[in-house]
Design a protein around this motif. Structure first.
Motif, short mmCIF file in Angstrom:
data_model
loop_
_atom_site.label_atom_id
_atom_site.label_comp_id
_atom_site.label_asym_id
_atom_site.label_seq_id
_atom_site.Cartn_x
_atom_site.Cartn_y
_atom_site.Cartn_z
N ILE A 91 12.52 13.42 38.37
CA ILE A 91 13.91 13.65 38.78
C ILE A 91 15.16 13.38 38.56
CG2 ILE A 91 14.91 13.83 41.26
CD1 ILE A 91 12.44 15.60 41.04
N PHE A 92 14.97 11.71 38.71
CA PHE A 92 16.32 11.39 38.56
C PHE A 92 16.60 10.85 37.03
CE2 PHE A 92 18.37 6.58 39.07
CZ PHE A 92 19.22 7.74 39.73
N GLY A 93 15.54 11.16 35.98
CA GLY A 93 16.46 11.20 34.73
C GLY A 93 16.71 12.30 34.15
N MET A 150 17.67 11.62 46.73
CA MET A 150 17.39 9.89 46.92
C MET A 150 17.35 10.21 48.73
SD MET A 150 18.49 7.14 44.43
CE MET A 150 17.62 5.89 45.34
N GLN A 151 18.43 11.33 48.98
CA GLN A 151 19.09 11.11 50.55
C GLN A 151 18.42 11.93 51.48
OE1 GLN A 151 21.57 8.64 51.61
NE2 GLN A 151 21.86 7.88 49.73
N ASN A 152 18.05 13.42 50.42
CA ASN A 152 17.86 14.79 50.88
C ASN A 152 16.60 15.43 49.93
OD1 ASN A 152 16.96 16.79 53.05
ND2 ASN A 152 18.82 17.65 51.91
N PRO A 153 15.47 14.54 49.46
CA PRO A 153 14.49 15.73 48.42
C PRO A 153 14.96 17.12 48.87
CG PRO A 153 13.84 13.41 50.01
CD PRO A 153 14.99 14.48 50.62
N VAL A 154 14.66 17.75 47.72
CA VAL A 154 14.32 18.98 47.57
C VAL A 154 13.95 19.62 46.68
CG1 VAL A 154 15.76 19.55 49.27
CG2 VAL A 154 16.93 19.59 47.10
N GLY A 155 12.77 20.28 46.05
CA GLY A 155 13.04 21.42 44.95
C GLY A 155 11.92 20.15 44.26
N TYR A 156 10.96 19.82 44.64
CA TYR A 156 10.14 18.57 44.30
C TYR A 156 8.49 19.02 44.73
CZ TYR A 156 8.99 16.63 48.69
OH TYR A 156 9.25 15.76 49.51
N THR A 157 7.46 18.85 43.82
CA THR A 157 5.69 18.10 44.58
C THR A 157 5.67 17.09 43.93
OG1 THR A 157 5.07 19.17 42.41
CG2 THR A 157 5.77 20.97 44.09
N ILE A 158 4.84 16.63 44.54
CA ILE A 158 3.54 15.07 44.59
C ILE A 158 2.66 15.76 43.54
CG2 ILE A 158 3.38 13.09 44.95
CD1 ILE A 158 5.45 13.52 47.05
N GLN A 159 2.39 14.67 42.45
CA GLN A 159 1.20 15.26 41.66
C GLN A 159 0.91 13.53 41.31
OE1 GLN A 159 2.01 18.33 38.70
NE2 GLN A 159 2.55 19.52 39.86
N ASP A 160 -0.23 13.74 41.25
CA ASP A 160 -0.78 12.13 40.85
C ASP A 160 0.10 11.08 41.52
OD1 ASP A 160 -2.59 13.71 39.39
OD2 ASP A 160 -1.31 14.16 37.95
N GLY A 161 0.37 11.48 42.24
CA GLY A 161 0.96 10.27 43.02
C GLY A 161 2.74 9.37 41.97
N ARG A 162 3.05 11.33 41.56
CA ARG A 162 4.62 11.16 41.45
C ARG A 162 5.26 12.14 41.08
NH1 ARG A 162 4.30 10.43 34.99
NH2 ARG A 162 6.65 10.35 35.56
N ILE A 163 6.50 12.11 42.02
CA ILE A 163 7.07 13.24 42.16
C ILE A 163 7.74 14.72 40.74
CG2 ILE A 163 9.60 14.45 42.56
CD1 ILE A 163 9.33 12.06 44.50
N LYS A 164 7.29 14.98 41.03
CA LYS A 164 7.70 16.82 39.74
C LYS A 164 8.10 17.52 40.08
CE LYS A 164 3.64 14.91 37.20
NZ LYS A 164 4.18 14.74 36.02
N LEU A 165 8.93 17.88 39.21
CA LEU A 165 10.62 19.07 39.59
C LEU A 165 9.74 19.75 38.94
CD1 LEU A 165 13.25 18.57 39.66
CD2 LEU A 165 13.60 19.73 36.91
#
Length: 455
Positions: A91-93, A150-165
């Motif tokens: 996400i951040f990159g 970071m303030q309001n996470p949206v548009g993501y899923t969590i896979q293998d312990g990491r956030i995925k866009l």
């Protein structure tokens, strides 16, 4: 590990605050310089040419030194916050990559055209400065987009312990991001406006280049009038949105402990987090607290007692930072509108106390805007990504001595840059504009009358 977390947070806070001593002046001053260039292009009045050169030189000094402080900040995500980078990299990159590839190259290309194309491309000067202004705002937008997640996470899923866009569109249309962006940019306009007002006041007090600085004062005053009205309006709606997505931060704004409707606004309070109450509540105004949080006098507000203690921010830090930020905001509003009154009455040059107050007020918008970031970032704690990752989970497993060494180096390095920035800004601001005899002359056909006669 607690010491590592604390020092890593201090190091990042020092880096951000130092960097943000440069950024707001860049965002605010570039628009004023672009407007001056535009006025010169439309009227041919040499006064606007000299104004753009003078204020543009001050902008360039601040812009160049500010770039250096921003580069160092991004390295800390790999050195001090590697667990955060692993978790948030997808996400951040993306926003940071777009900011670097689009905004930075746009800024650097056209600032070069503006600086070095004065003689070869005079007709591109206004366009170049507007492109730099667009670039700086795009840069701010993409950085705030990353922070907004970071303030309001949206548009993501969590896979293998990491956030995925999952949805880039949701990330870039995140409502929290846009409230932050407009609030930050408008607050930066206040910084730029009061810088111009303060420097102009310095010279007007000494009756130096009066016509030049009266016109500069007018540009700064118009921006100050617009921005000081817009910032509290945007801030109000941002606060309402914050109460929905980050109730703990919102409750800390006013140290609200008890949940319920019809919340009052308290003129003066002293928070006592240890006992979950306020030591002092003086001057309660019924319903106004609910209005601030919900846009309704009877709205329901979540208090801190209904939030687990380990998920609350540092209430006194957020509370006092918010109070001082708002208080300074109203001071700027009053100064701007009193300046308009003096201008319309033709009493500006005779109002020495007001001009001195503007001169001494130059640092205050910097204080206010950094207090705003203290509220934003400390109010999110203990989360680094709200609701998904705590700050204690994000730090790198590094030695305490390494952090102390790098923190010391950063403080020394950044302090030297700040000293250089203040020295150079002071030097060229006090020196005044070049070619004072040409003040008020008008260019025709792209040449001054004297040059046209020679031709």
């Amino acid at each position: 590990m607690a010491e590592v977390i604390l020092l890593s947070r201090i190091q990042f806070a020092v880096t951000v605050i130092y960097h943000f001593l440069f950024v707001p002046l860049t965002l605010g001053l570039v628009v004023l310089v672009a407007l001056m260039e535009t006025r010169y292009a439309r009227t041919g009045n040499e006064l606007y040419r000299r104004m753009a050169d003078y204020w543009g030189k001050l902008f360039t000094i601040n812009f160049a030194l500010g770039i250096v402080t921003g580069i160092t900040m991004e390295f800390q995500f790999g050195t001090n916050w590697s667990e955060y980078s692993k978790f948030m990299g997808d996400i951040f990159g993306s926003p940071l990559a777009i900011e670097a590839l689009l905004a930075f190259f746009l800024e650097s290309t056209f600032i070069g055209v503006w600086l070095f194309g004065k003689e070869r491309f005079p007709k591109l000067r206004a366009l170049s400065m507007w492109m730099v202004a667009i670039g700086t705002n795009i840069s701010a937008l993409w950085i705030i987009t990353a922070n907004g997640f970071m303030q309001n996470p949206v548009g993501y899923t969590i896979q293998d312990g990491r956030i995925k866009l999952e949805s880039f569109l949701q990330v870039v249309t995140n409502s929290y991001t846009w409230y932050m962006f407009f609030h930050t940019v408008l607050a930066s306009y206040i910084v730029g406006a009061f810088f111009v007002l303060g420097v102009s006041a310095y010279h007007l007090l000494r009756k130096q280049h009066v016509e030049f600085y009266k016109k500069s004062f007018q540009f700064g005053l118009v921006m100050a009038l617009v921005a000081t009205l817009a910032v509290p309006l945007v801030g109000h709606f941002q606060g309402i949105h914050t109460a929905k997505v980050q109730p703990a931060k919102a409750a800390a704004f006013e140290a609200v402990w008890e949940s319920g409707p019809n919340q009052p606004f308290t003129v003066f309070s002293i928070p006592d987090p240890a006992n979950e109450r306020n030591l002092l509540d003086w001057g309660k105004i019924p319903g106004v607290g609910s209005l601030m949080y919900t846009n309704s006098f009877s709205g329901y507000v979540t208090g801190l007692k209904d939030i687990p203690a380990d998920q609350r921010p540092n209430v006194p830090a957020v509370f006092w930072s918010f109070r001082f930020m708002v208080g300074l905001g109203f001071l700027f509003l009053g100064l701007a509108w009193y300046g308009l009154y003096l201008w319309r009455k033709g009493r500006l040059l005779d109002s020495r106390r007001y001009l001195k107050l503007l001169l001494y007020s130059i640092p205050l918008p910097y204080v206010a805007i950094n207090l705003g970031w203290v509220v934003t970032e400390m109010g999110r704690q203990p989360w680094i990504v709200y609701g998904l990752m705590k700050t204690s989970q994000a730090v790198s497993p590094i030695a305490l001595g390494d952090i102390l060494f790098s923190l010391t180096g950063l403080v020394v390095f950044y302090t030297s840059l700040i000293v250089a920035d203040v020295y150079l800004l002071h030097k060229y601001a006090v020196r005044g504009p070049v070619d004072p005899p040409a003040e008020g002359s008008v260019k025709r056909g792209g040449k001054t009358p004297a040059h046209a006669a020679q031709v």
